[in-house]
Design a protein around this motif. Sequence first.
Motif, short mmCIF file in Angstrom:
data_model
loop_
_atom_site.label_atom_id
_atom_site.label_comp_id
_atom_site.label_asym_id
_atom_site.label_seq_id
_atom_site.Cartn_x
_atom_site.Cartn_y
_atom_site.Cartn_z
N GLU A 16 0.98 -5.27 4.34
CA GLU A 16 -0.64 -5.97 3.95
C GLU A 16 0.24 -7.31 3.14
O GLU A 16 -0.62 -8.73 3.28
CB GLU A 16 -1.94 -5.13 3.13
CG GLU A 16 -2.69 -6.15 3.04
CD GLU A 16 -3.80 -5.22 2.82
OE1 GLU A 16 -4.80 -5.21 2.15
OE2 GLU A 16 -4.35 -4.41 3.31
N ALA A 17 0.92 -6.81 1.74
CA ALA A 17 0.67 -7.76 0.91
C ALA A 17 2.01 -8.93 1.30
O ALA A 17 1.93 -10.09 0.87
CB ALA A 17 1.22 -6.93 -0.47
N LEU A 18 3.08 -8.54 2.86
CA LEU A 18 4.00 -9.52 2.89
C LEU A 18 2.76 -9.98 4.56
O LEU A 18 3.32 -10.81 4.59
CB LEU A 18 5.01 -9.13 3.68
CG LEU A 18 5.85 -8.33 2.43
CD1 LEU A 18 7.17 -7.18 3.12
CD2 LEU A 18 6.57 -9.43 1.43
N ASP A 19 1.81 -9.80 4.51
CA ASP A 19 0.88 -10.54 5.91
C ASP A 19 1.78 -10.12 6.88
O ASP A 19 2.06 -11.17 7.47
CB ASP A 19 1.13 -11.47 5.47
CG ASP A 19 -0.12 -12.43 6.16
OD1 ASP A 19 -0.77 -11.59 6.67
OD2 ASP A 19 0.04 -13.61 6.75
N LEU A 20 2.04 -8.91 7.35
CA LEU A 20 3.08 -8.39 8.59
C LEU A 20 2.17 -7.86 9.96
O LEU A 20 2.25 -7.47 10.56
CB LEU A 20 4.59 -6.97 8.21
CG LEU A 20 4.82 -7.59 7.39
CD1 LEU A 20 5.58 -6.54 6.86
CD2 LEU A 20 5.53 -8.21 7.46
N GLY A 21 0.67 -8.28 9.05
CA GLY A 21 -0.30 -8.09 10.24
C GLY A 21 -0.67 -6.28 10.47
O GLY A 21 -0.40 -5.26 9.36
N ASP A 22 -0.50 -5.93 11.51
CA ASP A 22 -1.03 -4.50 11.75
C ASP A 22 0.75 -3.68 12.16
O ASP A 22 0.62 -2.63 13.01
CB ASP A 22 -1.68 -4.07 13.32
CG ASP A 22 -1.42 -4.63 14.36
OD1 ASP A 22 -0.09 -5.52 14.79
OD2 ASP A 22 -1.52 -4.92 14.98
N PHE A 23 1.79 -4.68 11.88
CA PHE A 23 3.54 -4.24 11.95
C PHE A 23 3.25 -2.49 11.26
O PHE A 23 2.64 -2.44 10.33
CB PHE A 23 3.84 -4.85 11.04
CG PHE A 23 5.35 -4.09 11.83
CD1 PHE A 23 6.51 -4.10 12.80
CD2 PHE A 23 6.37 -4.11 9.87
CE1 PHE A 23 7.71 -3.66 13.05
CE2 PHE A 23 7.68 -3.35 10.21
CZ PHE A 23 8.09 -3.51 11.71
N GLU A 24 3.68 -1.61 12.09
CA GLU A 24 3.90 -0.02 11.69
C GLU A 24 5.44 0.16 11.30
O GLU A 24 6.24 0.19 12.69
CB GLU A 24 3.28 0.60 12.59
CG GLU A 24 1.25 0.71 12.04
CD GLU A 24 0.95 1.59 12.67
OE1 GLU A 24 1.58 3.01 12.57
OE2 GLU A 24 -0.38 1.44 12.67
N PRO A 25 6.28 -0.06 10.35
CA PRO A 25 7.32 0.25 10.23
C PRO A 25 8.07 2.00 10.89
O PRO A 25 7.41 2.87 10.26
CB PRO A 25 8.04 0.39 8.71
CG PRO A 25 6.83 0.00 8.35
CD PRO A 25 6.09 0.12 9.36
N ASP A 26 8.97 1.82 12.35
CA ASP A 26 9.26 3.33 11.65
C ASP A 26 10.10 3.94 10.62
O ASP A 26 11.05 3.31 9.99
CB ASP A 26 10.43 3.46 12.70
CG ASP A 26 11.01 4.36 13.26
OD1 ASP A 26 11.46 6.07 12.19
OD2 ASP A 26 11.02 5.01 14.63
N ILE A 27 9.63 4.83 9.88
CA ILE A 27 10.00 4.96 8.32
C ILE A 27 11.73 6.03 8.68
O ILE A 27 12.28 5.73 7.48
CB ILE A 27 9.80 6.01 7.14
CG1 ILE A 27 7.74 4.42 7.42
CG2 ILE A 27 9.73 6.31 6.12
CD1 ILE A 27 6.39 5.04 6.71
N ALA A 28 10.93 6.81 9.67
CA ALA A 28 12.27 7.66 9.95
C ALA A 28 13.72 6.98 9.63
O ALA A 28 14.21 7.14 9.60
CB ALA A 28 11.75 8.61 10.98
N LEU A 29 13.23 5.71 10.66
CA LEU A 29 14.70 5.05 11.38
C LEU A 29 15.52 4.84 10.49
O LEU A 29 16.23 4.18 9.63
CB LEU A 29 14.07 4.22 12.75
CG LEU A 29 15.20 3.25 13.18
CD1 LEU A 29 16.28 3.87 13.92
CD2 LEU A 29 14.51 2.19 13.63
#
Length: 84
Positions: A16-29
């Motif tokens: 949100e702070a980086l204004d990435l929208g609804d991007f959801e990173p693959d944390i495990a990857l």
Amino acid sequence: MTDPSDLEGWARKLSEALDLGDFEPDIALILDLARDAAHGVARPAAPLTTFLVGYAAGRAGGSADDIAALSRTASALAVGDTAP
């Protein structure tokens, strides 16, 4: 040990702070990539590798497939494999 929900919360807050929208990173990857770089190269290679993969993925289009493919390439290189 870090609670996965802490990382998910941090990822949402930072996205949100980086204004990435609804991007959801693959944390495990990402964590697997960092682990491979840290163990296969050197601990300081973990943040450097994840940054470079993220930058390359952005240049390639930034899709989840781009991120996964580039992460496989970097992990293979870090652990000494010749092909991802």
